[in-house]
Scaffold this active site. Structure first.
Site, PDB file in Angstrom:
ATOM      1  CB  CYS A 153      31.304  29.179  27.491  1.00 50.15           C
ATOM      2  SG  CYS A 153      33.124  29.232  27.052  1.00 50.15           S
ATOM      3  CB  CYS A 198      32.385  32.713  27.857  1.00 56.03           C
ATOM      4  SG  CYS A 198      32.937  31.981  29.371  1.00 56.03           S
ATOM      5  CB  CYS A 239      36.000  28.282  28.574  1.00 59.40           C
ATOM      6  SG  CYS A 239      34.998  28.757  30.017  1.00 59.40           S
ATOM      7  CB  CYS A 294      35.499  31.528  26.244  1.00 55.58           C
ATOM      8  SG  CYS A 294      36.287  31.493  27.659  1.00 55.58           S
TER       9      CYS A 294
END
Lengths: 204, 204
Positions: free
Chosen positions: A76, A46, A73, A42
DNA sequence: ATAATTTCACTATCTTGCTTTTATAGTATC
DNA sequence: GATACTATAAAAGCAAGATAGTGAAATTAT
């Protein structure tokens, strides 16, 4: 499988750890963090649940994380290009300005711009201060006024031309917005035009 | 053109006039009233705007009115065949029963049956006593229970099979509806089945 | 370890009173 | 006697707070 490369990664400094647990957007781009237990990486900002510190690995760029077999992810990462709300809504108002003569509704406006009609409605009001329907009505009545002053078209024809095919409803709405019926409005403002060289007394 | 026949029509008695302005359905069939200025005739119960008394002519039956060159009103007359709400909604519930494993939402349900999602929602609740979403959830949880008892599938798999691809949400919802988690439910009811030859202790 | 469950923050969708819009009928006016 | 306007019930659609659903990740149970 590449645990042997552990030493090639950045150490999880206190500063970075703070950035992670605070979802600090100002660190975005400076580094990425991956979570060993989930295989996902991420950006610092995030909003997903904070991982345990010992499960975290730091990467300088996304490519390194991908190379180490982590996947981006979904919350994000794919959030690449999200233009600001004002631009999004400008899109919508431009569409209305160009298509006020057609049938318009929330679903359509949401579709031409972006996802959910409910969400769009919320943001529209936040940005413009009025609801989409109010905006559409204002555009239509302003256009109707131009027709009344500049042309000799009949009321039904004008109603149709501004996207309100129901004449009786057009008259009702016009009166509600301006205080007078379309024909009255024309009479009043034609006279004024002749006498004073003016136009558009009530709106604008 | 047939004003000379005036005397062959019924007189507008006070009783009939009252029936007209009160839209009194109990007079339906007893007479029809026509409006000279519009050339239209209605049943006494018609909800349209009340005419002026002097414009009204009374007829004993529809044929007479037609013969006198009046056309039937579109609001009270063509109200012949409109299938009851319950049939309309039965359509919707049948669709849900067959497609609970797919993604469902109001727009879709409205589309497969008939017009507006909002209107459909209102009628659905009036007819069934619960909202469409509540109905869908009940169907899905009942199906999930069957899977839990009759198969050895895992919870995620069952969740997917009943149209709730998000396992964590499935568990949350299942617990909300039954009071226990899916795995707990299975354990309790498998045991009961073995011990007492019973099934489905909580629902149904 | 693997599967099940919980938690969290966010977005999408529902819900339903209220408003807009449509469809009709009827009157007023020029 | 066509055009403008009023009236009104029913259907469609909006509005915005309430609720459902998502996706990541930790924790717990098997």
């Amino acid at each position: 499988m590449d645990m042997d490369r552990e030493y090639t990664q950045d150490f999880v400094t206190d500063e970075k750890w703070q950035a992670i647990i605070n979802n600090d957007a100002s660190y975005n781009g400076q580094f990425y963090y991956a979570v060993k237990t989930t295989g996902i990486f991420c950006r610092p900002s995030c909003k997903s649940r904070a991982p345990k510190r010992e499960n975290v690995r730091i990467f300088k760029c996304a490519d390194q994380a991908l190379a180490a077999n982590y996947r981006p992810c979904k919350r994000c990462k794919p959030t690449r290009e999200k233009l600001p709300d004002s631009e999004w809504i400008a899109h919508v108002t431009q569409y209305i300005d160009k298509n006020y003569m057609e049938k318009l509704n929330l679903d359509l406006l949401a579709e031409i711009s972006h996802g959910s009609p409910y969400h769009m409605h919320r943001i529209f009001k936040k940005v413009k201060g009025i609801t989409p329907v109010e905006f559409i009505q204002q555009v239509r009545i302003k256009e109707a006024i131009k027709f009344l002053i500049d042309t000799e078209k009949g009321v039904s024809e004008i109603a149709l031309a501004v996207g309100i095919p129901n004449t009786s409803y057009f008259i009702t709405l016009f009166k509600k917005k301006t205080g007078v019926t379309p024909a009255e409005y024309r009479k009043l403002n034609k006279k004024k035009y002749k006498m004073e060289g003016l136009r558009h007394g009530i709106q604008e």
